[in-house]
Design an enzyme around this catalytic site. Structure first.
Site, PDB file in Angstrom:
ATOM      1  N   GLU A 212      44.403 -52.909 -23.339  1.00 58.55           N
ATOM      2  CA  GLU A 212      44.722 -51.586 -22.967  1.00 58.55           C
ATOM      3  C   GLU A 212      43.746 -50.741 -23.987  1.00 58.55           C
ATOM      4  OE1 GLU A 212      45.936 -50.891 -20.411  1.00 58.55           O
ATOM      5  OE2 GLU A 212      46.932 -52.996 -19.912  1.00 58.55           O
ATOM      6  N   HIS A 313      40.819 -56.231 -10.493  1.00 57.85           N
ATOM      7  CA  HIS A 313      41.614 -57.427 -11.241  1.00 57.85           C
ATOM      8  C   HIS A 313      41.292 -58.764 -10.949  1.00 57.85           C
ATOM      9  CE1 HIS A 313      44.116 -54.138 -12.316  1.00 57.85           C
ATOM     10  NE2 HIS A 313      44.244 -54.548 -13.579  1.00 57.85           N
TER      11      HIS A 313
END
Length: 401
Positions: A212, A313
């Site tokens: 992140e 992703h």
């Protein structure tokens, strides 16, 4: 603060979530009540015969019926999907918002807040820089994880925080109820507690925390568009960050590392080891509810889809695998030569924001020549890695003509 290269003032920073939407869609559809969008049905696990279903009940409870378990999982996954979709429509992060978070000293500065189950950030500040651990494991793990990322950037790349100018590292824990995700929102890291049946708390994985913050690093270097191949590169570079920070803290070399993103995030009820595998994309999980990990490892399996922002992703498995092959071919610590080369590519800002795999590959080869000389063993190892995943380097000037 870098006045010559300030962060974008007008561009929206999308919420970069750790758990991809196709995985949550499979969870949301597992009770057969909710019908997934047509484009996502290929990723949903097929029905499992009753005799093959072995999911337990909630922690501390008896197993109960399979339908009850699946109903709980599906309901919570739908709640997470709805919340994630709502977050995509929040306001853009502005230059002024970011400027208020700078530490003029340039030293490590962390603030961890507790959302206390609410769907708002940052919540109540509960631990600031230099304060002792508190009686909350998630707070302490988030605090330590932010520190590990700062130390990694400082030691390896001589960079002060994500922006190079001492950005305060902020994190919010206990976000939402049974929230099955984590995200970077343009100013901080936000972590859910998981549902306890499929996911543990998201602070349990250092690679997810570093992933992140990897999106945060890109925000201040090469802010790759979050769509298609540039979006897949955005996700891949964040995965590289996640893997390297975890290896750096554990003192693991490229050969001994797991190369898993989100290892330990799944509960024992899940047939899987992590969200993604850089060593073997497509093998991280194979579960009756989650389905089989759909990531391709090479361009032969490239997934052309409109979902997940064009498969960001999914197709990130391709550059992920190229980095793994490159780092393991070199041997030693992956963060030193391979990681430094990847960092230099994004830090020089030579990449266009819509760079595809071919342009990125070419830029890594140019960087290898600058750092190690033309025809070096490092350049040859990099050529072989890109060739193995089927990515052909593209000269940027030729693309722009």
């Amino acid at each position: 603060m870098d006045k010559e290269n300030p962060p974008p003032a007008t561009r929206s920073h999308p919420r970069h979530h750790a758990v991809p939407p196709y995985l949550l869609v499979s969870m949301a559809a597992c009770d057969g009540v909710w019908e997934a969008p047509e484009a996502m049905r290929e990723f949903i696990a097929p029905p499992v015969a009753p005799e093959d279903r072995d999911l337990p009940g909630a922690p501390g409870q008896s197993a109960g019926s399979d339908f009850e378990t699946r109903s709980r999982i599906a309901t919570r996954a739908r709640q997470t999907l709805l919340l994630d979709q709502a977050l995509l429509h929040e306001r853009a992060t502005t230059h002024a918002d970011i400027a208020r978070l700078m530490d003029p000293t340039g030293r490590l500065a962390r603030i961890i807040s507790d959302a206390q189950g609410a769907e708002s950030t940052p919540g109540n500040p509960v631990r600031a820089e230099g304060e002792s651990p508190i009686q909350d494991l998630d707070v302490n793990r988030a605090y330590d994880g932010l520190g590990a990322v700062y130390e990694f950037l400082a030691d390896m790349f001589k960079r002060s925080s994500l922006d190079g100018s001492g950005l305060v590292l902020r994190g919010t824990v206990h976000y939402g109820q049974y929230y099955d995700n984590a995200f970077w929102d343009g100013t901080q890291m936000v972590m859910g507690d998981g549902d306890g049946e499929v996911f543990n708390s998201f602070t349990s994985s250092l690679s997810v925390i570093a992933h992140e913050l990897g999106h945060g690093l890109l925000q201040y270097t090469t802010n790759l568009d979050y769509q298609g191949q540039s979006g897949a590169l955005n996700e891949s570079i964040a995965d590289v960050m996640g893997a390297l920070v975890e290896q750096f803290v554990a003192g693991q070399d490229a050969a001994s590392a797991s190369w898993l993103i989100g290892e330990g995030l799944f509960t024992d009820a899940v047939h899987g080891v992590a969200l993604r595998s850089m060593a073997a994309p497509g093998t991280a999980y194979d579960d009756p509810i989650l389905g089989k990990d759909p990531q391709p490892a090479t361009m032969a399996g490239y997934l052309d889809t409109t979902e997940d922002n064009g498969g960001v992703h999914l197709n990130s498995g391709i550059p992920n695998h190229a980095f793994y092959l490159f780092a393991t071919a070199l041997g030693g610590n992956a963060w030193e030569t391979a990681g430094s080369l990847w960092f230099n590519v994004i830090a020089t800002r030579a990449l266009p924001q819509d760079a595809d795999f071919g342009i990125f590959a070419e830029q890594t080869l140019l960087q290898a020549r600058r750092d190690h000389g033309a025809g070096s063993a490092i350049e040859l190892a990099l050529v072989e890695a890109w060739d193995a995943v089927g990515v052909h380097p593209v000269v940027q000037e030729a693309v722009n003509e």
